[in-house]
Design an enzyme around this catalytic site. Structure first.
Site, PDB file in Angstrom:
ATOM      1  N   CYS A 155       0.819  -1.220   0.000  1.00 31.60           N
ATOM      2  CA  CYS A 155       0.000   0.000   0.000  1.00 31.60           C
ATOM      3  C   CYS A 155       0.854   1.272   0.000  1.00 31.60           C
ATOM      4  O   CYS A 155       0.641   2.173  -0.799  1.00 31.60           O
ATOM      5  CB  CYS A 155      -0.941   0.006   1.193  1.00 31.60           C
ATOM      6  N   HIS A 156       1.835   1.350   0.916  1.00 34.95           N
ATOM      7  CA  HIS A 156       2.625   2.574   1.044  1.00 34.95           C
ATOM      8  C   HIS A 156       4.118   2.329   1.224  1.00 34.95           C
ATOM      9  O   HIS A 156       4.859   3.242   1.547  1.00 34.95           O
ATOM     10  CB  HIS A 156       2.089   3.427   2.204  1.00 34.95           C
ATOM     11  N   GLY A 157       4.550   1.074   1.061  1.00 36.66           N
ATOM     12  CA  GLY A 157       5.985   0.797   1.048  1.00 36.66           C
ATOM     13  C   GLY A 157       6.648   0.542   2.390  1.00 36.66           C
ATOM     14  O   GLY A 157       7.874   0.522   2.465  1.00 36.66           O
TER      15      GLY A 157
END
Length: 200
Positions: A155-157
């Site tokens: 999703c966001h690393g």
């Protein structure tokens, strides 16, 4: 004497009968009320402890167990996976697991577990609640040459090592949560309780 015509045995019988009927009425009224206060079978099942047999988890494998509606991961770490954990401390936000709400006291160690081999984590990213992907491979092209295994949140690393500890410079602010659990025997864990005494 005014009471000479009173049948005392009949009086006792009527008092006893009235008490029994009154008691039965009280129980009949109280039962629905008390039943409504106790949790439903569905609620009990949702929060109930879960037993899992570790014989189903091969070396290096992660399995998913459901507890309280959450995914819980059980990982059978190989000796190589465990050995690499200490080398990552300078790259992690909380290598010593100092945020105490993220794990029980018995998991506040390098391995974040009761036994080095087995790791138990809630599989929800501490950033915005996505479920990170298990990436046990070493140095994959998309994660870089210094990756020695762990979890990557698509999703966001955010990245987590093989103890669920969060890397620096990623959106997630804390390590993955370790739920309460204990070993019922050498091949079975119970997720949801810290020890057998809590089950009593």
């Amino acid at each position: 004497m005014a009471n000479s015509g009173v049948d005392k045995s009949r009086r006792r019988f009527l008092i006893a009968a009235t008490s029994v009927v009154g008691g039965a009425g009280t129980v009949a009224l109280a039962t629905p009320f008390l039943t409504s206060m106790s949790p439903s079978a569905r609620a009990l099942a949702a929060g109930a402890p879960v037993e899992y047999g570790l014989g189903k988890v091969e070396a290096g494998q992660q399995v998913r167990v459901k507890w309280r509606g959450k995914p819980v991961w059980v990982v059978n770490r190989t000796p190589e996976m465990v050995k690499g954990l200490a080398s990552l401390n300078d790259r992690l936000k909380d290598p010593d697991s100092n945020i105490l709400t993220q794990q029980p006291e018995y998991a506040k160690n390098l391995y974040r577990s009761r036994k080095e081999q087995y790791l138990v984590l809630v599989g929800i990213c501490t950033h915005l609640g996505c479920s990170p992907s298990y990436r046990p491979e070493v140095a994959p092209a998309d994660l870089g040459a210094d990756w020695i295994g762990g979890w990557y949140c698509p999703c966001h690393g955010s990245r987590f090592d093989l103890a669920g500890r969060v890397y620096k410079n990623v959106p997630a602010g804390s390590n993955l949560e370790v739920p309460p659990y204990y070993f019922k025997d050498d091949s079975t864990i119970v997720i949801g309780l810290n020890d057998a005494k809590e089950a009593v």
